[in-house]
Design a protein around this motif. Structure first.
Motif, PDB file in Angstrom:
ATOM      1  N   LYS A 223       0.830  -1.197   0.000  1.00  0.00           N
ATOM      2  CA  LYS A 223       0.000   0.000   0.000  1.00  0.00           C
ATOM      3  C   LYS A 223       0.860   1.239   0.000  1.00  0.00           C
ATOM      4  CE  LYS A 223      -2.785   1.290   3.552  1.00  0.00           C
ATOM      5  NZ  LYS A 223      -3.970   1.270   4.419  1.00  0.00           N
ATOM      6  N   GLN A 224       1.870   1.250   0.845  1.00  0.00           N
ATOM      7  CA  GLN A 224       2.753   2.398   0.966  1.00  0.00           C
ATOM      8  C   GLN A 224       3.490   2.647  -0.341  1.00  0.00           C
ATOM      9  OE1 GLN A 224       2.888   4.255   3.813  1.00  0.00           O
ATOM     10  NE2 GLN A 224       4.061   5.670   2.575  1.00  0.00           N
ATOM     11  N   THR A 227       1.104   4.158  -2.890  1.00  0.00           N
ATOM     12  CA  THR A 227       0.795   5.545  -2.544  1.00  0.00           C
ATOM     13  C   THR A 227       1.943   6.467  -2.918  1.00  0.00           C
ATOM     14  OG1 THR A 227      -0.467   4.684  -0.683  1.00  0.00           O
ATOM     15  CG2 THR A 227       0.001   7.019  -0.670  1.00  0.00           C
ATOM     16  N   GLU A 231       2.093   9.545  -5.589  1.00  0.00           N
ATOM     17  CA  GLU A 231       2.519  10.904  -5.220  1.00  0.00           C
ATOM     18  C   GLU A 231       3.621  11.395  -6.139  1.00  0.00           C
ATOM     19  OE1 GLU A 231       3.552  10.635  -1.132  1.00  0.00           O
ATOM     20  OE2 GLU A 231       1.463  10.584  -0.460  1.00  0.00           O
TER      21      GLU A 231
END
Lengths: 273, 175
Positions: A223-224, A227, A231
């Motif tokens: 998930k990180q 993300t 970004e």
């Protein structure tokens, strides 16, 4: 679902002793139950309920009598995961505790007496040698029905089969409040498993916990990573957008400056002749 | 503190050592761009993607490797890594069609867990210096790069799981 239907089938079978004479609805039910309850061990639990009940009540008495004498040494003997109080002391696994509590929750409410027996039951493996035999006979039916391939698979987690059994038992207890037989079954299930593999059960539980933790960590990392990637994309695109806008403006200005220089010698109006 | 997605997804770690991205790599499955950590269903990755390679000199050749470091199961990757595709001699600024397909594209079909499918672009020393391995499974990109003197210049990856998802616990002996 499967477990909830069982008591109903049992009742139906009890009431309609002569299956052929049942009405259409009952016939469907009894035929379906007969097809489902084809293994004789299953029918042995539910259909001849009166004789089985006697045996279980005897066993029940045995349990209460035997454990009554050994009420004190609860914590040192137990290593089984079903005893969630001790489990709380031994290892702070919140998930395991919450799950255990949740699963044994329904048991707590309707049968407070049996709950204490359930807690004390997994502890003394010795005093009632008659128990394992009955436990085996009962559980062979129960496990064979509900766990299916997992009962034969030695690699299946005791926690998974334990959750299985406890889910079934909670379903049982929610349906049949009066007779202690379901909880008896549940306690005997846990008893049998304790007898089989006390240390291995804990091992498997730990392994499962570790695997779960790793899986959770991977999920978080995934998930990180995504993300962060998004970004980065956003910042890249914003940069590109700003650059392109600037370029556009510059080009527009450059063209704007160069265009109005029309040829001054060209006529703007035409004379009539 | 945001860090590099390749490191966070443990691609740098499990598959590669840290490297500096010097060449652009674009992977497209049916016009959906692969960005790090994006999800693709097996049905979307059945056919080989379009791969565009950056760089500036047509005389530089690259090798593209597609591996699954989570084969057969992310929690127990005994076949790590599984080689899905190997193309060599891709000239810079072109795409994979200009290269030589040494190991043909095998579409990912993960059975357990969520797998990372990693594309790695490696710069070759020269043309025709890279050869296919014997087997797809237990491939090691690191070892492969050392063996044929390749330098990693770009990487990207996506996540792939079973068509119907991997949610829930299944009662089988998958310890």
């Amino acid at each position: 679902m499967w477990s909830l239907e069982q008591p109903d089938n049992g009742h139906k079978n009890k009431s309609g002793t002569n299956r052929n004479s049942n009405s259409g609805n009952n016939r469907v039910l009894s035929s379906s139950s007969s097809s489902r309850s084809s293994p004789s061990s299953n029918t042995s639990i539910l259909i001849p309920q009166t004789p089985r009940r006697r045996t279980m009540e005897e066993v029940w008495k045995d349990i209460t009598l035997s454990t009554f004498h050994q009420e004190r040494p609860i914590t040192p003997l137990d290593h089984h995961i079903y005893h969630h109080h001790h489990h709380a002391n031994s290892s702070p696994s919140f998930k395991g505790m919450i799950l255990q509590d949740f699963l044994t929750g329904p048991l707590n409410r309707p049968l407070p007496v049996s709950q204490t027996v359930v807690e004390q039951l997994p502890l003394p493996p010795h005093p009632s040698p008659a128990l394992p035999e009955t436990a085996l006979s009962l559980n062979s039916g129960l496990e064979f029905q509900y766990l299916g391939p997992d009962a034969t698979n030695s690699h299946s987690n005791s926690s998974s089969s334990g959750h299985n059994a406890s889910f079934i038992s909670s379903a049982f207890s929610s349906v049949a409040v009066g007779p202690p037989s379901p909880t008896g079954l549940f306690s005997l299930c846990s008893k049998k498993r304790l007898q089989e593999n006390p240390a291995i059960g804990v091992d498997r539980h730990h392994k499962r916990m570790i695997k779960n933790r790793e899986s959770a960590a991977r999920s978080r990392a995934r998930k990180q990573a995504y993300t962060n990637e998004l970004e980065l994309e956003i910042s890249n695109l914003k940069e590109e957008n700003a650059k392109l806008k600037k370029q556009y403006e510059e080009l527009r200005l450059a063209i704007g400056n160069s265009l109005p220089k029309r040829n001054p010698l060209r006529r703007s109006t035409t004379a009539p002749f | 503190m945001s860090r590099d997605p390749l490191t966070l997804g443990q691609v740098i770690g499990d598959v590669l050592d840290p490297f500096s991205r010097s060449v652009s790599l674009g992977v497209l499955y049916k016009n959906k761009v692969v960005i790090n950590g994006s999800d693709f269903k097996p049905s979307a990755v059945v056919d080989k993607p379009k791969v565009e390679v950056g760089g500036d000199d047509l005389r530089t050749f690259y090798t593209l490797v597609m591996v699954d470091p989570d084969a057969p199961n992310p929690s127990n990757p005994t076949l790590k890594e599984y080689l899905h595709w190997l193309i060599t001699d891709i000239p810079a600024t072109t795409n994979a069609c200009f290269g030589r397909e040494l190991v043909c594209y095998e579409s990912p079909r993960p059975t357990a867990g969520i797998h990372r499918m990693v594309f790695v672009l490696l710069r070759q020393m020269g043309r025709g210096t890279v050869f296919a391995p014997q087997m797809r499974h237990n491939f090691s990109t690191r070892r492969f790069a050392l063996q044929y003197h390749l330098a990693s210049v770009a990487a990207t990856y996506f996540n792939c799981q079973r068509e119907a998802g991997t949610g829930g616990r299944r009662f089988r002996g998958d310890d």
